[in-house]
Design a protein around this motif. Structure first.
Motif, short mmCIF file in Angstrom:
data_model
loop_
_atom_site.label_atom_id
_atom_site.label_comp_id
_atom_site.label_asym_id
_atom_site.label_seq_id
_atom_site.Cartn_x
_atom_site.Cartn_y
_atom_site.Cartn_z
N ARG A 25 87.27 89.73 66.85
CA ARG A 25 85.87 90.07 66.61
C ARG A 25 85.49 90.10 65.13
NH1 ARG A 25 84.54 94.82 71.08
NH2 ARG A 25 85.00 93.53 72.94
N ASP A 26 86.44 90.31 64.24
CA ASP A 26 86.12 90.39 62.82
C ASP A 26 86.43 89.09 62.07
OD1 ASP A 26 85.29 93.05 63.08
OD2 ASP A 26 87.34 93.79 62.84
N ALA A 27 86.95 88.12 62.77
CA ALA A 27 87.34 86.87 62.11
C ALA A 27 86.11 85.99 61.86
CB ALA A 27 88.34 86.12 62.98
N ARG A 28 86.10 85.35 60.70
CA ARG A 28 85.03 84.41 60.35
C ARG A 28 85.46 82.99 60.67
NH1 ARG A 28 80.87 86.08 56.97
NH2 ARG A 28 80.98 88.27 56.33
N SER A 29 84.52 82.21 61.17
CA SER A 29 84.82 80.81 61.47
C SER A 29 83.55 79.98 61.32
CB SER A 29 85.39 80.67 62.89
OG SER A 29 84.49 81.20 63.84
N THR A 30 83.75 78.66 61.23
CA THR A 30 82.62 77.74 61.14
C THR A 30 82.44 77.04 62.48
OG1 THR A 30 83.01 77.36 58.78
CG2 THR A 30 81.68 75.73 59.95
N VAL A 31 81.22 77.08 62.99
CA VAL A 31 80.88 76.43 64.26
C VAL A 31 80.00 75.23 63.94
CG1 VAL A 31 79.71 76.70 66.46
CG2 VAL A 31 81.02 78.60 65.51
N ARG A 32 80.33 74.08 64.53
CA ARG A 32 79.61 72.85 64.22
C ARG A 32 78.89 72.32 65.46
NH1 ARG A 32 80.35 68.97 60.16
NH2 ARG A 32 79.54 66.89 60.68
N GLY A 33 77.64 71.92 65.30
CA GLY A 33 76.85 71.37 66.40
C GLY A 33 75.76 72.33 66.84
N GLN A 34 74.56 71.82 67.04
CA GLN A 34 73.44 72.69 67.39
C GLN A 34 73.69 73.43 68.70
OE1 GLN A 34 69.37 71.27 66.77
NE2 GLN A 34 68.82 72.01 68.80
N VAL A 35 74.22 72.74 69.69
CA VAL A 35 74.49 73.39 70.98
C VAL A 35 75.50 74.50 70.80
CG1 VAL A 35 75.45 73.05 73.28
CG2 VAL A 35 73.89 71.34 72.32
N GLN A 36 76.54 74.23 70.03
CA GLN A 36 77.59 75.23 69.80
C GLN A 36 77.05 76.43 69.02
OE1 GLN A 36 77.89 71.92 69.39
NE2 GLN A 36 79.29 71.50 71.08
N VAL A 37 76.17 76.18 68.05
CA VAL A 37 75.58 77.27 67.28
C VAL A 37 74.70 78.12 68.18
CG1 VAL A 37 73.96 77.81 65.41
CG2 VAL A 37 75.72 76.06 65.07
N ALA A 38 73.90 77.47 69.01
CA ALA A 38 72.95 78.19 69.85
C ALA A 38 73.64 79.03 70.92
CB ALA A 38 71.98 77.22 70.51
N THR A 39 74.88 78.71 71.25
CA THR A 39 75.57 79.41 72.35
C THR A 39 76.77 80.22 71.89
OG1 THR A 39 76.87 77.40 72.82
CG2 THR A 39 74.82 77.71 74.05
N THR A 40 76.96 80.38 70.59
CA THR A 40 78.13 81.11 70.12
C THR A 40 78.07 82.57 70.58
OG1 THR A 40 79.37 81.87 68.18
CG2 THR A 40 76.99 81.63 67.92
N PRO A 41 79.20 83.12 71.02
CA PRO A 41 79.22 84.53 71.39
C PRO A 41 79.32 85.46 70.17
CG PRO A 41 81.37 83.56 71.75
CD PRO A 41 80.46 82.44 71.33
N GLY A 42 79.54 84.88 69.00
CA GLY A 42 79.68 85.68 67.80
C GLY A 42 78.35 85.96 67.11
N ARG A 43 78.43 86.56 65.91
CA ARG A 43 77.23 86.87 65.12
C ARG A 43 77.10 85.87 63.98
NH1 ARG A 43 76.28 90.08 60.61
NH2 ARG A 43 78.40 90.90 60.64
N ILE A 44 75.98 85.17 63.96
CA ILE A 44 75.73 84.17 62.92
C ILE A 44 75.33 84.88 61.62
CG2 ILE A 44 74.25 82.24 62.25
CD1 ILE A 44 73.90 81.62 65.23
N THR A 45 75.97 84.49 60.53
CA THR A 45 75.61 85.05 59.23
C THR A 45 74.83 84.07 58.36
OG1 THR A 45 77.74 84.40 58.27
CG2 THR A 45 77.59 86.61 59.24
N SER A 46 75.04 82.78 58.59
CA SER A 46 74.28 81.77 57.85
C SER A 46 74.46 80.43 58.54
CB SER A 46 74.74 81.67 56.39
OG SER A 46 76.07 81.19 56.31
N VAL A 47 73.55 79.51 58.25
CA VAL A 47 73.65 78.16 58.79
C VAL A 47 73.47 77.15 57.66
CG1 VAL A 47 72.94 78.61 61.16
CG2 VAL A 47 71.19 78.25 59.43
N SER A 48 73.96 75.95 57.89
CA SER A 48 73.85 74.89 56.90
C SER A 48 73.79 73.56 57.63
CB SER A 48 75.05 74.90 55.94
OG SER A 48 76.26 74.71 56.66
N LEU A 49 73.42 72.51 56.89
CA LEU A 49 73.39 71.16 57.45
C LEU A 49 74.50 70.32 56.84
CD1 LEU A 49 69.58 70.23 57.48
CD2 LEU A 49 70.98 71.00 59.41
N ASP A 50 75.01 69.41 57.60
CA ASP A 50 75.96 68.42 57.10
C ASP A 50 75.40 67.03 57.43
OD1 ASP A 50 78.17 67.11 56.11
OD2 ASP A 50 79.40 67.44 57.90
N PRO A 51 75.05 66.25 56.39
CA PRO A 51 75.22 66.51 54.97
C PRO A 51 74.17 67.49 54.43
CG PRO A 51 74.13 64.40 55.27
CD PRO A 51 74.49 64.88 56.65
#
Length: 370
Positions: free
Chosen positions: A196-222
């Motif tokens: 629960r305290d681990a930080r990770s990067t989630v990629r993809g709009q669907v994956q971001v919208a459905t993550t069970p974790g807490r989003i702290t920031s978002v970015s675009l690639d590129p």
């Protein structure tokens, strides 16, 4: 209660009397270059609110659709700037196979701009039609296929969308926020429920919208994806800009991640209206208070100058806290009934249209919400 009446759209009303806009233009001409007409003066000169010449709405998905269905009832010069980072469903499949922008949110925006007459509503249904069955067409939307077909025929994204808009007799223009293929990424705490305290990067709009974790920031690639030039021009020329409602991290904030578009939003002379969601969104804004949504916007675009925040009266448990938070940024709070009756998830386009008209007109102020 004062109800908004449609403004005059022509210089000649047909009865020999000058229209609202004609009377305003005469006042400006008599007052000399640089004269400004306040909403109060406009109401005195015309007897009714004068609505803005140009409005730009930014977002994606169902939230933007509801906003556009309201705005097309209020203003003539309307531009939708749409998030294009979707990687799921029909859009994701077409994006991967043909190397085009994901068309789904663009399609929904175009459908929302269709008129209420038989022509508009028929085409809106056709555009939104989704194929069933068990073959390769399953899940594809006809509108997605039409848009991609025009892109292939014309070789240009903006021209293709303009042609679809002409076919539909859309009450506005639809533009992508960028013409480049982009992926949405998010920094998430607790994406893995076992850590629960681990930080990770989630990629993809669907994956971001459905993550069970807490989003702290978002970015675009590129991160340096260029903005659609027509979208930047529309933002700089607008009188009002509407941000939200919609999925906060996957539909609204992505516009602030395109450098040229963010710069235009910071530098524009337009007034910025933020429309809050009706509540938390599971997977994106769990536990967020209304003021947390505004704070998230400003974290991704610190120079953004918000003029007004519109929220449904039933969705703000502590108006004093929200007004206080907005006051530190020089923004005013407007509370109104903008939800579908009995719903906690859907905005009502007719109620939104009424709220937009009164905010834009500036005659009947909502600001003292108490």
């Amino acid at each position: 209660m004062h109800r908004w009446q449609a403004p005059q759209r022509r210089d000649d009303r047909g009865d020999g009397a000058p229209s609202a806009r004609a009377r305003l233009r005469r006042h400006r001409d008599a007052s000399g270059p640089g004269a400004r007409v306040t909403p109060e003066l406009a109401a005195g000169l015309t007897g009714q609110p004068i609505l803005p010449d140009a409005v730009v709405a930014l977002g994606g998905g169902h939230g933007l659709s509801a906003s556009l269905a309201a705005l097309r009832r209020v203003v003539d010069d309307l531009t939708a700037v749409v998030t294009v980072a979707d990687n799921g469903g029909s859009s994701g499949r077409l994006r991967e196979e043909f190397g085009v922008l994901p068309p789904g949110d663009l399609r929904m925006a175009l459908a929302a701009l269709c008129g209420d007459d038989e022509w508009g509503q028929t085409w809106a249904k056709v555009l939104q039609h989704r194929f069933a069955g068990e073959g390769e067409m399953k899940g594809h939307s006809l509108g997605n296929l039409l848009i991609v077909a025009l892109w292939e025929q014309l070789g240009e994204h903006v021209d293709g969308l303009d042609w679809v808009g002409r076919l539909l007799d859309a009450r506005g223009r639809v533009l992508p926020m960028t013409l480049a293929g982009v992926d949405l990424c998010a920094e998430v705490i607790g994406h893995d429920p076992t850590q629960r305290d681990a930080r990770s990067t989630v990629r993809g709009q669907v994956q971001v919208a459905t993550t069970p974790g807490r989003i702290t920031s978002v970015s675009l690639d590129p991160a340096t994806a260029p903005a659609c030039p027509e979208a930047v021009a529309a933002v700089l020329a607008a009188d009002w800009i509407v941000l939200g409602p919609g999925s906060w991290y996957s539909s609204v904030i992505p516009h602030l991640l395109v450098p040229e578009l963010r710069q235009a939003l910071v530098e524009t002379d337009a007034k910025i209206l933020v429309v809050l969601n009706l509540g938390e969104q599971k997977g994106e804004t769990d536990g967020y208070a209304p003021e947390d949504h505004v704070a998230a916007l400003l974290e991704h675009a610190p120079g953004l100058r918000i003029h007004t925040v519109l929220a449904d009266v039933a969705s703000v448990p502590d108006p004093v806290a929200l007004e206080g938070a907005l006051g530190t940024h020089g923004a005013q709070l407007v509370l109104a009934e903008v939800a579908v009756a009995g719903s906690t998830t859907q905005h009502d386009p007719v109620r939104l249209a009424d709220a937009y008209a009164r905010i834009f007109g500036g005659v009947e102020s909502f600001a003292p919400w108490r």
